[in-house]
Design an enzyme around this catalytic site. Structure first.
Site, short mmCIF file in Angstrom:
data_model
loop_
_atom_site.label_atom_id
_atom_site.label_comp_id
_atom_site.label_asym_id
_atom_site.label_seq_id
_atom_site.Cartn_x
_atom_site.Cartn_y
_atom_site.Cartn_z
N GLY A 31 -8.56 -20.56 30.21
CA GLY A 31 -9.44 -20.35 31.43
C GLY A 31 -9.88 -19.02 31.72
N LEU A 33 -12.96 -18.16 32.11
CA LEU A 33 -13.84 -18.12 31.14
C LEU A 33 -14.91 -16.83 31.36
CD1 LEU A 33 -14.49 -21.83 30.33
CD2 LEU A 33 -12.58 -20.25 29.35
N HIS A 37 -16.09 -16.27 25.77
CA HIS A 37 -15.78 -17.77 25.78
C HIS A 37 -17.05 -18.24 25.57
CE1 HIS A 37 -12.08 -16.44 28.18
NE2 HIS A 37 -11.32 -17.03 27.00
N SER A 185 -12.70 -9.58 28.32
CA SER A 185 -11.19 -10.16 28.44
C SER A 185 -11.33 -10.79 29.92
CB SER A 185 -10.21 -9.22 28.37
OG SER A 185 -8.91 -9.54 28.84
#
Ligand code: PAF
Length: 282
Positions: A31, A33, A37, A185
């Site tokens: 999660g 995101l 991602h 990140s």
């Protein structure tokens, strides 16, 4: 897009897809995101008929409870993003669903899982292998997508895939960077605006070290990177290792391996937040 929380529901949906001969891509996530991602999901959507994205904050890979508690949780925004990217199934299981009984399996792929992150985060890769193997068994994907930002994680997962004879293609996807060069990140959201600007020095230094490396030894390049990053107020290098890009064992000279990569972990800011990045030298 369908959201499911149980393995039973997931298997029913996937059995339907498979009976129609459709290919399945898996993007495992925890999660929070971001664009990194999104690039994995886009790639999976473009290469598979069905894309499953799992959102599961896996407790077994956190050796530091504070890190787990601080980890950002943004499920609603995550689902909205996944819908816009064309995801087919979002899988958001509970801890009890993934671990109905404690997972006592031990994965051991030395030196790949014992150096660097493996040394500083004992048990981390064992937890990653536990959850990724479970997700592989639940989804049985044709392909699974992982970000190259976690360079060591991909190397460990490749070892696990070989060890357990999974018939799954591991697809590594390039690091997505902020404009400043900072690797995307989920933990970046925990940095203040000033800390985020400071953290950009990590990749800037890694990039400069590539030119430096062309006329200096491995040891000199290692010192160059550590010295330059530590000279920035608010940054402290935990480790910088220059390794064989396949086994992750340290190299002593540039010719020691066909692929040589520098892997770094830096503490940033007051909390501090642990940031990782890497650079390919050859
Ligand atoms: O890279 C991550 O986000 C996690 O380690 C993963 C692969 C989703 C396993 O929990």
């Amino acid at each position: 897009m369908t959201t499911v929380t149980t393995v039973k529901e997931l298997k029913v949906l996937l059995a339907d897809a498979r009976s129609e001969g459709r290919s399945v891509g898996l993007v495992p996530t925890m999660g929070a995101l971001h664009a990194g991602h999104a690039s994995l999901v886009r790639r999976s959507v473009s290469e598979n008929d069905v894309t499953v994205v799992s959102i599961f904050l896996n407790p077994t890979q956190f050796n530091d409870k504070g890190d787990l508690e601080r980890y950002p949780r943004t499920v609603e925004a995550d689902c909205a993003l996944l819908q816009s990217l064309g995801t087919t199934i979002v899988f958001t299981p509970t801890v009890a669903e993934v671990y109905p009984v404690p997972d006592t399996r031990v994965f051991s792929y030395s030196p790949t899982d014992t150096v660097m992150e493996g040394a500083y985060r004992p048990g981390h890769f064992n937890g990653v292998c536990q959850v990724v193997s479970k997700l592989f068994d639940m989804v049985e994907p044709d392909r699974a997508y992982f970000g190259e930002k976690d360079f060591q994680q991909i190397a460990v997962i490749r070892r696990m895939v070989a060890d357990l004879s999974y018939n799954i293609q591991i697809v590594p996807c390039p690091v997505v960077r902020e404009e400043s060069g900072l690797a995307m990140s989920s933990r970046n959201t925990l940095l203040s605006a000033d800390e985020r600007a400071t953290a950009a020095a990590i990749y800037r230094t890694l990039e400069r070290s590539r030119a430096f490396a062309s006329s200096h030894s491995v040891a000199e390049t290692r010192d160059y990177v550590v010295r330059n990053i530590n000279s920035v107020a608010g940054l402290e290098v935990q480790y910088f290792s220059i390794v064989d890009g396949d086994t992750l064992a340290d190299v002593a000279s540039w010719d020691d391996a066909p692929s040589v990569v520098g892997c770094i972990t830096v503490f940033c800011g007051a909390t501090p937040i642990r940031l990782i990045d890497h650079i390919r030298y050859r």
